[in-house]
Design a protein around this motif. Sequence first.
Motif, short mmCIF file in Angstrom:
data_model
loop_
_atom_site.label_atom_id
_atom_site.label_comp_id
_atom_site.label_asym_id
_atom_site.label_seq_id
_atom_site.Cartn_x
_atom_site.Cartn_y
_atom_site.Cartn_z
N PHE A 1 -10.29 7.60 2.74
CA PHE A 1 -11.07 6.69 3.58
C PHE A 1 -11.36 7.41 4.90
N GLU A 2 -12.61 7.67 5.17
CA GLU A 2 -12.99 8.35 6.42
C GLU A 2 -12.56 7.52 7.62
N ASP A 3 -12.70 6.21 7.52
CA ASP A 3 -12.20 5.27 8.52
C ASP A 3 -11.38 4.23 7.75
N GLY A 4 -10.07 4.42 7.72
CA GLY A 4 -9.23 3.60 6.87
C GLY A 4 -8.21 2.80 7.64
N VAL A 5 -7.58 1.88 6.93
CA VAL A 5 -6.50 1.07 7.49
C VAL A 5 -5.34 1.05 6.50
N LEU A 6 -4.15 1.31 7.01
CA LEU A 6 -2.92 1.19 6.23
C LEU A 6 -2.18 -0.03 6.77
N LEU A 7 -1.94 -1.01 5.91
CA LEU A 7 -1.28 -2.25 6.30
C LEU A 7 0.16 -2.22 5.83
N VAL A 8 1.10 -2.47 6.76
CA VAL A 8 2.54 -2.35 6.49
C VAL A 8 3.23 -3.66 6.86
N GLU A 9 4.17 -4.07 6.01
CA GLU A 9 4.98 -5.25 6.29
C GLU A 9 6.41 -5.01 5.80
N ASP A 10 7.38 -5.27 6.68
CA ASP A 10 8.80 -5.11 6.33
C ASP A 10 9.10 -3.75 5.71
N GLY A 11 8.47 -2.71 6.25
CA GLY A 11 8.77 -1.36 5.81
C GLY A 11 8.09 -0.91 4.54
N VAL B 1 4.33 -0.73 2.04
CA VAL B 1 2.87 -0.73 2.04
C VAL B 1 2.36 -2.04 1.44
N VAL B 2 1.49 -2.72 2.19
CA VAL B 2 0.85 -3.93 1.68
C VAL B 2 -0.50 -3.59 1.06
N LYS B 3 -1.26 -2.76 1.75
CA LYS B 3 -2.60 -2.44 1.27
C LYS B 3 -3.13 -1.24 2.04
N VAL B 4 -4.00 -0.50 1.40
CA VAL B 4 -4.74 0.56 2.08
C VAL B 4 -6.20 0.42 1.67
N LYS C 1 1.68 -4.96 10.42
CA LYS C 1 1.14 -3.99 11.38
C LYS C 1 0.16 -3.10 10.65
N ALA C 2 -0.92 -2.75 11.33
CA ALA C 2 -1.96 -1.95 10.71
C ALA C 2 -2.14 -0.64 11.47
N TYR C 3 -2.45 0.42 10.72
CA TYR C 3 -2.65 1.74 11.30
C TYR C 3 -4.01 2.25 10.86
N ARG C 4 -4.85 2.60 11.85
CA ARG C 4 -6.24 2.97 11.57
C ARG C 4 -6.48 4.45 11.90
N ALA C 5 -7.02 5.16 10.92
CA ALA C 5 -7.40 6.57 11.07
C ALA C 5 -8.09 6.96 9.77
N ALA C 6 -8.46 8.22 9.62
CA ALA C 6 -8.79 8.71 8.29
C ALA C 6 -7.50 8.69 7.46
N ILE C 7 -7.62 8.30 6.19
CA ILE C 7 -6.43 8.16 5.34
C ILE C 7 -6.67 8.87 4.01
N LEU C 8 -5.68 9.65 3.58
CA LEU C 8 -5.77 10.41 2.34
C LEU C 8 -4.45 10.34 1.61
N ALA D 1 0.53 3.32 -2.74
CA ALA D 1 0.46 2.21 -3.68
C ALA D 1 1.21 1.01 -3.12
N GLN D 2 0.71 -0.16 -3.41
CA GLN D 2 1.30 -1.39 -2.88
C GLN D 2 2.78 -1.48 -3.24
N GLY D 3 3.59 -1.85 -2.26
CA GLY D 3 5.02 -2.04 -2.48
C GLY D 3 5.88 -0.82 -2.24
N LYS D 4 5.27 0.36 -2.10
CA LYS D 4 6.06 1.56 -1.84
C LYS D 4 6.55 1.59 -0.39
N ASP D 5 7.60 2.38 -0.15
CA ASP D 5 8.12 2.53 1.20
C ASP D 5 7.03 3.09 2.10
N ALA D 6 6.92 2.54 3.29
CA ALA D 6 5.90 2.98 4.25
C ALA D 6 6.40 4.21 5.01
N ASP D 7 6.53 5.32 4.30
CA ASP D 7 6.86 6.62 4.90
C ASP D 7 5.55 7.38 5.03
#
Length: 434
Positions: free
Chosen positions: A31-41, A43-46, A6-13, A376-382
């Motif tokens: 990222f002024e226009d960023g994406v946070l990618l989450v899988e199984d709880g 972080v996959v990538k930002v 699942k991906a979440y799009r907004a400004a990201i800091l 960072a990749q692999g951290k809990d998506a809180d």
Amino acid sequence: MNEKLKAYRAAILHSLADPSEVGIEQSYQYFEDGVLLVEDGRVVKVGAAEDLLPTLKGVEVVEYRDALITPGFIDTHIHYPQTGMIASYGEQLLDWLNTYTFPTERQFADKAHASDVANIFLKELLRNGTTTALVFGTVHKQSVDAFFEAAQALNLRMIAGKVLMDRNAPDYLTDTAESGYADSKELIERWHGKGRLHYAVTPRFAPTSTPEQLTLAGKLLAEYPDLYMHTHLSENRKEIEWVRELFPERSGYLDVYDHYRLLGARSVFAHGVHLCDHECQRLGETGSAIAFCPTSNLFLGSGLFDLDKLERHGVRVGLGTDVGAGTSFSQLQSLNEAYKVLQLQGKKLDPFKSLYLATLGGARALYLDDKIGNFAQGKDADFVVLDYRATPLMTYRLQQANTLEEKLFALMTLGDDRAVKETFATGQSVHRRG
């Protein structure tokens, strides 16, 4: 459609490091226009939306307009039983404890009451974007059971412990050195390491524990080396004098804890307003942390926290609300007051340093920076979604902002629970503003 991603799009800091160590520009990623990618709880990538969106075929993208995504906030000192007494008329610390705190905590002998308050407390944390906290219970072991049960149901990363207090408190709130040890051990075996839960050995503060109880607290830490230790230190000058009277053989307040082997990694001391250089040096040497609680320190007139002095000695510092002496569950409001505390000392608190204290700095203070604190990749998506248009005033003010720094400072100064649009724990929405 890929339902696991699942991906979440907004400004990201998010923070990458302590600005005091690497400089402001190297301390964060935006990222002024960023994406946070989450899988199984996790972080996959930002990254930038223009880079990531073309790779996300079949992935649901949730988009937030006029919003900023940051890591979930981390509260390194708070009392859940005091939720119902927040905003009680200010007194000096010791009078305030006897007048308000102890009678309030008496009610937690009732497990049903403790469960009700635990649920209210966690809802307040999540409404304010806080996803991890280091939490005081009461002397009653059922208060800790109630808290952990509520936190586990939401899959939150929380740290808590039963208060140890065998003297200088009402009879209805005291345990004994032996019962405190036995009850703590039982709770440790039941809860520590279960899911995302951690246990903290929790002497209230040195004046309310006998040497025998402090000795057994140190024994618990030796028996379970990955436990936390959570207590208070040098909040109030009268408190410090009281410690000297009770422990005349020790050289100072911190030396009491040091003597009973309560200093070390994952030891967190709330407040630390009145510390000498030697005490700061010892805290740094042992890897201990201090929770900076600005709204509480100002509310009770305890004094001004010297962030620079602690950091010069390498002390880990997190941000705490200290509810109920603290006046808000909001870490945005804590940062608002923290800025003023430093201003009163002729010092500055940069907005990016503030972000660090509320997120990655708190994680580092709790030795959880391998799990939470940034994207960072692999951290809990809180994470938390902050609304730039939460109030008419915030909308208007941010229209005038020309830089990210200016936006961030205005958000921290004007923001509170109304600025939190949505809060996520391990990729699951746990609060959505109505």
